[in-house]
Design an enzyme around this catalytic site. Structure first.
Site, PDB file in Angstrom:
ATOM      1  N   HIS A 128      39.370  39.127  39.975  1.00  0.00           N
ATOM      2  CA  HIS A 128      39.912  39.686  38.734  1.00  0.00           C
ATOM      3  C   HIS A 128      39.059  39.333  37.508  1.00  0.00           C
ATOM      4  O   HIS A 128      39.214  39.921  36.450  1.00  0.00           O
ATOM      5  CB  HIS A 128      41.364  39.250  38.528  1.00  0.00           C
ATOM      6  N   ASP A 151      41.666  37.485  46.304  1.00  0.00           N
ATOM      7  CA  ASP A 151      41.219  37.553  44.912  1.00  0.00           C
ATOM      8  C   ASP A 151      39.883  36.816  44.722  1.00  0.00           C
ATOM      9  O   ASP A 151      39.702  36.062  43.762  1.00  0.00           O
ATOM     10  CB  ASP A 151      42.273  36.968  43.969  1.00  0.00           C
ATOM     11  N   SER A 161      39.871  30.620  35.830  1.00  0.00           N
ATOM     12  CA  SER A 161      39.847  31.441  37.041  1.00  0.00           C
ATOM     13  C   SER A 161      38.458  31.458  37.666  1.00  0.00           C
ATOM     14  O   SER A 161      37.461  31.689  36.984  1.00  0.00           O
ATOM     15  CB  SER A 161      40.260  32.874  36.703  1.00  0.00           C
TER      16      SER A 161
END
Length: 329
Positions: free
Chosen positions: A172, A202, A281
């Site tokens: 993402h 992810d 992230s």
């Protein structure tokens, strides 16, 4: 006339006459004790100063030998040992495990930025923005002047897993970006290409177009013996600030996370409580030995705000290594 032989009347020989005893020497008269004492006193009187000096010198020599010579040390008390330990730590503090872990992982951490091309439609409207999949883990979108014609759409983190410039991050962070740039710890910036993706975890694998001469890849460790309570550290660029490190523990294993939009469910996650925020992230979750056990991917906030409240999730490194074509542990 012939003489008759003479014979002894006895078979035993005749005893030889005894030798006269040797003359006896005249006995030497012993010096009586009073005479010896008188002589010693007379000698001491003549050499009184020399004798005092000699005695004083002997005392000084014996004192020096006593001070410098080995003597049995008395056993230390608990209070003395505690004082010595505290003094030693004050003079040279012990290096914390977290600091050692940070020093080991930081050469392999990179800043990842995705860019959209700045453009307008024929009607004069700006090109629509594409939001990242995990909006709760994405970073704020700030415009940048580093790349003319492009604007920053998100900042994340990555970790070098192969020293040829292969980088692991969250999908993402880079999905939909028209251009991806990475910044290494020595300050080198380079474009990166998307090599492969693992939507079910992810995860995305990038390859930097330029790399530092002394690039280090991170050490990865199996999560097979990872357990709740183990200390871990998250390293990344929360809100674009960093590199930043936060320490915590493993809160649980095999957790499940659903994105706020409900578009994706991630399973078999590591739950941890080390502070993580948008921008973390794709960053590494490491042990106190500086070994990567997971990739930070999401945070959970019941209020739907994009800030950390104590629950973070990471994808186990086994899944990431398999997606990068690396052999399993």
């Amino acid at each position: 006339m012939k003489k008759a032989p003479l014979y002894s009347r006895s078979r035993r020989g005749v005893a030889a006459p005894e030798a006269p005893p040797p003359p006896t020497a005249a006995p030497v008269e012993a010096v009586p004790p009073p005479a010896r004492l008188a002589r010693a006193r007379a000698f001491a009187a003549r050499h009184e100063r020399k004798l005092w000096a000699l005695a004083l010198l002997l005392i000084v020599v014996l004192a020096m030998v006593w001070r410098t010579g080995p003597r049995p040390a008395a056993p230390l008390t608990i209070e003395q040992i505690d004082h010595l330990v505290r003094k030693s730590i004050e003079e040279k503090p012990l290096t914390s495990a977290a600091m050692l872990a940070y020093d080991k992982i930081i050469p392999s951490v990179v800043r990842v930025v995705g860019y959209d091309r700045r453009g307008e439609t024929p009607h004069g409207d700006k090109k629509p923005r594409r939001e990242p999949v995990e909006s709760e883990s994405a970073s704020p979108k700030n415009e940048t002047t580093e790349l003319p014609g492009f604007e920053e759409r998100g900042v994340g983190t990555g970790v070098v897993i192969v020293d040829n410039g292969t980088i692991l991050t969250n999908l993402h962070v880079v999905m939909g970006a028209e251009r991806v740039r990475v910044t290494f710890m020595d300050g080198l910036e380079a474009d990166a290409k998307l090599v492969s993706v693992m939507p079910e975890h992810d995860l995305a694998v990038l390859r930097a177009q330029k790399i530092p001469d002394d690039l280090f890849s991170a050490t990865m460790r199996s999560t097979g013996d990872l357990a709740p309570g183990d200390r871990v550290m998250a390293v990344g660029f929360p809100f674009g600030i960093g590199p930043s490190a936060s320490e915590g523990i493993v809160s649980g294993l095999k957790r499940e996370f659903r994105s706020p939009e409900g578009e994706r469910v991630l399973t078999n996650l590591i739950q941890f409580d080390a502070a993580a925020n948008p921008g973390n992230s794709g960053g590494p979750l490491v042990t106190m030995e500086g070994e990567v056990v997971g990739i930070v991917t999401a945070i959970l906030n019941p209020t739907k705000q994009r800030v950390f409240v104590g629950i973070g999730f990471a994808v186990p490194i086994e899944n990431a290594a398999a997606g990068a074509g690396m052999p399993p542990f």
